[in-house]
Write an enzyme that holds these catalytic residues in place. Structure first.
Site, PDB file in Angstrom:
ATOM      1  N   PRO A  16       0.838  -1.200   0.000  1.00  0.00           N
ATOM      2  CA  PRO A  16       0.000   0.000   0.000  1.00  0.00           C
ATOM      3  C   PRO A  16       0.871   1.247   0.000  1.00  0.00           C
ATOM      4  O   PRO A  16       1.773   1.384   0.816  1.00  0.00           O
ATOM      5  CB  PRO A  16      -0.798  -0.132   1.304  1.00  0.00           C
ATOM      6  CG  PRO A  16       0.060  -0.987   2.187  1.00  0.00           C
ATOM      7  CD  PRO A  16       0.781  -1.927   1.274  1.00  0.00           C
ATOM      8  N   MET A  17       0.596   2.171  -0.933  1.00  0.00           N
ATOM      9  CA  MET A  17       1.349   3.422  -1.022  1.00  0.00           C
ATOM     10  C   MET A  17       0.370   4.562  -1.266  1.00  0.00           C
ATOM     11  O   MET A  17      -0.353   4.561  -2.270  1.00  0.00           O
ATOM     12  CB  MET A  17       2.384   3.361  -2.159  1.00  0.00           C
ATOM     13  CG  MET A  17       3.489   2.341  -1.942  1.00  0.00           C
ATOM     14  SD  MET A  17       4.635   2.262  -3.350  1.00  0.00           S
ATOM     15  CE  MET A  17       3.652   1.293  -4.522  1.00  0.00           C
ATOM     16  N   ALA A  18       0.348   5.511  -0.331  1.00  0.00           N
ATOM     17  CA  ALA A  18      -0.582   6.637  -0.442  1.00  0.00           C
ATOM     18  C   ALA A  18      -0.301   7.413  -1.722  1.00  0.00           C
ATOM     19  O   ALA A  18       0.843   7.740  -2.032  1.00  0.00           O
ATOM     20  CB  ALA A  18      -0.450   7.551   0.770  1.00  0.00           C
ATOM     21  N   CYS A 100       3.209   3.571   8.387  1.00  0.00           N
ATOM     22  CA  CYS A 100       3.465   4.798   7.648  1.00  0.00           C
ATOM     23  C   CYS A 100       4.340   5.748   8.473  1.00  0.00           C
ATOM     24  O   CYS A 100       4.011   6.052   9.623  1.00  0.00           O
ATOM     25  CB  CYS A 100       2.161   5.502   7.282  1.00  0.00           C
ATOM     26  SG  CYS A 100       2.412   7.037   6.365  1.00  0.00           S
ATOM     27  N   LYS A 139       0.247  -4.180   8.805  1.00  0.00           N
ATOM     28  CA  LYS A 139       1.522  -3.767   8.217  1.00  0.00           C
ATOM     29  C   LYS A 139       2.210  -2.824   9.193  1.00  0.00           C
ATOM     30  O   LYS A 139       1.619  -1.840   9.651  1.00  0.00           O
ATOM     31  CB  LYS A 139       1.338  -3.067   6.870  1.00  0.00           C
ATOM     32  CG  LYS A 139       2.679  -2.776   6.179  1.00  0.00           C
ATOM     33  CD  LYS A 139       2.485  -2.264   4.757  1.00  0.00           C
ATOM     34  CE  LYS A 139       3.824  -2.244   4.022  1.00  0.00           C
ATOM     35  NZ  LYS A 139       4.782  -1.277   4.581  1.00  0.00           N
ATOM     36  N   HIS A 169       7.977  -4.101   7.326  1.00  0.00           N
ATOM     37  CA  HIS A 169       9.010  -3.325   6.632  1.00  0.00           C
ATOM     38  C   HIS A 169      10.271  -3.331   7.482  1.00  0.00           C
ATOM     39  O   HIS A 169      10.218  -3.075   8.684  1.00  0.00           O
ATOM     40  CB  HIS A 169       8.520  -1.884   6.412  1.00  0.00           C
ATOM     41  CG  HIS A 169       9.458  -1.054   5.591  1.00  0.00           C
ATOM     42  ND1 HIS A 169       9.205  -0.735   4.278  1.00  0.00           N
ATOM     43  CD2 HIS A 169      10.650  -0.479   5.889  1.00  0.00           C
ATOM     44  CE1 HIS A 169      10.198  -0.005   3.808  1.00  0.00           C
ATOM     45  NE2 HIS A 169      11.087   0.160   4.765  1.00  0.00           N
ATOM     46  N   GLY A 201      10.663  -4.131   1.855  1.00  0.00           N
ATOM     47  CA  GLY A 201      11.752  -3.173   1.933  1.00  0.00           C
ATOM     48  C   GLY A 201      12.901  -3.509   0.995  1.00  0.00           C
ATOM     49  O   GLY A 201      13.470  -4.600   1.068  1.00  0.00           O
ATOM     50  N   ASP A 202      13.218  -2.585   0.089  1.00  0.00           N
ATOM     51  CA  ASP A 202      14.407  -2.708  -0.783  1.00  0.00           C
ATOM     52  C   ASP A 202      14.393  -3.951  -1.661  1.00  0.00           C
ATOM     53  O   ASP A 202      15.446  -4.516  -1.955  1.00  0.00           O
ATOM     54  CB  ASP A 202      15.689  -2.711   0.052  1.00  0.00           C
ATOM     55  CG  ASP A 202      15.944  -1.393   0.765  1.00  0.00           C
ATOM     56  OD1 ASP A 202      15.227  -0.415   0.466  1.00  0.00           O
ATOM     57  OD2 ASP A 202      16.842  -1.344   1.617  1.00  0.00           O
ATOM     58  N   ARG A 225       8.015   0.730  -3.795  1.00  0.00           N
ATOM     59  CA  ARG A 225       8.617   1.739  -4.676  1.00  0.00           C
ATOM     60  C   ARG A 225       9.203   1.147  -5.954  1.00  0.00           C
ATOM     61  O   ARG A 225       9.201   1.794  -6.999  1.00  0.00           O
ATOM     62  CB  ARG A 225       9.689   2.515  -3.906  1.00  0.00           C
ATOM     63  CG  ARG A 225       9.128   3.432  -2.821  1.00  0.00           C
ATOM     64  CD  ARG A 225      10.231   4.027  -1.966  1.00  0.00           C
ATOM     65  NE  ARG A 225      10.921   3.004  -1.186  1.00  0.00           N
ATOM     66  CZ  ARG A 225      12.114   3.171  -0.642  1.00  0.00           C
ATOM     67  NH1 ARG A 225      12.775   4.308  -0.825  1.00  0.00           N
ATOM     68  NH2 ARG A 225      12.663   2.196   0.071  1.00  0.00           N
TER      69      ARG A 225
END
Length: 338
Positions: A16-18, A100, A139, A169, A201-202, A225
């Site tokens: 999930p990414m705002a 977040c 999360k 994360h 993460g990464d 990302r």
């Protein structure tokens, strides 16, 4: 991997990414190989349910099951009501945001700020699980501050409260997105729990995905990302995990088609004004590192309608195709790190 009664088609989940994982992006990632996706966070403040932003975030029409909705807040009763509200709207899984790191979220004691108050964490988890009859996931991060990592205690609270799966994360809130993600604590959490654990993460390459799964023993990995402008990363990783070999990189013609499809769905979803403006970052991500992309982006940013923006993108890729059918980057190392 299972989340409650739902068996995912693979071990790859869209984080999930705002402002990113809206319905068009989630559906595209699923089509290109993701086994699951979680919505951008929806506030638990009932006063905002009627806002355009919240209504769009709670629009799951046509999305492949299971539909997972992330909720954010700090009050157990509000979070429980938010869970009920979203289940009534079509959510099949509720995800709780305790990860977040954004200042505006932490300043209202939501997101990763909750990790400072384990009693509140426990009350929120219990309230949400009790409020709905669908699986609830969590999360979170390693902790709020470096040196004060409390993820093992939080993970145990989650399992004891009935949380169906935990996504973790590998950074603290203090880290934000700086430095390298740390996976040794995720491995320890996995060893200590019976519920599924997802590592995040990464993770930006097929090799890294395989390495993280091996190091942590996680049931799945969550990619955020690295999927921005590269929604095909999920099919690349899925193929590599299954075969040990790499798929060829996408051709200019395919990226052209994917981006046009994404933009048309995006415009229909967000409307003229917001659709044009929100799309700019997606277009920039898709074209990062491509030949002539800096000049193209400066021109694209000046377009203030969806029609001219779409035409600008279309013309740019048609010119790229004339130059070379194969995708050619100006700086391969920069693109690989993107």
């Amino acid at each position: 991997m299972h989340i409650g009664p739902y068996q995912l088609k693979n071990r790859l989940i869209v984080a999930p990414m705002a402002g990113v994982t809206d319905r068009p992006f989630r559906m595209l990632c699923k089509r290109l190989g993701a086994g699951h996706a979680v919505s951008e966070m929806i506030t638990s403040n009932a006063m905002l349910y009627g806002s355009d932003k919240t209504r769009r975030r709670a629009n799951f029409e046509g999305e492949l099951a299971p539909v997972a909705v992330q909720i954010a807040g700090s009050d157990p009763a509000q979070m429980a009501e938010a869970a009920r509200h979203n289940v009534a709207a079509g959510a099949q899984i509720i995800d709780i945001n305790m990860g977040c790191p954004a200042k505006k979220v932490c300043n209202v004691l939501a997101g990763s700020a909750l990790l400072q108050d384990e009693d509140r964490v426990a009350r929120i988890l219990a309230a949400v699980v009790e409020a709905v009859d669908v699986p609830v996931t969590l999360k979170t991060r390693l902790g709020f501050r470096n040196g004060e990592e409390n993820v093992l205690r939080v993970a145990k609270l989650a399992e004891d409260s009935g949380i169906a799966a935990l996504a973790l994360h590998g950074r603290t809130r203090e880290d934000m997105y700086n430095g390298a993600a740390r996976f040794e604590l995720i491995a320890e959490v996995k060893r200590s729990l019976k519920i599924p654990v997802v590592a995040n993460g990464d993770i930006g390459t097929p090799e890294r995905a395989r390495q993280v799964l091996a190091e942590t023993g996680a049931d799945a990995i969550m990619i955020g990302r690295a999927a921005q402008g590269r929604p095909w990363i999920f099919r690349e990783i899925d193929h590599f995990l299954a075969t040990g070999s790499h798929l060829p990189p996408p051709r200019v013609s395919e990226i052209h088609a994917i981006l046009l499809e994404h933009l048309q769905d995006h415009y229909a979803f967000h409307g003229e004004y917001s659709g044009c403006r929100i799309a700019r970052k997606h277009i920039a991500w898709y074209t990062n590192g491509l030949r002539g992309s800096n000049e193209f982006r400066q021109h694209m940013y000046q377009q203030d309608s969806t029609a001219t923006q779409l035409a600008t993108v279309d013309n740019y890729f048609k010119q790229l195709a004339l130059d070379s059918e194969r995708l050619v980057y100006q700086d391969e190392s920069a693109r690989a790190a993107a």
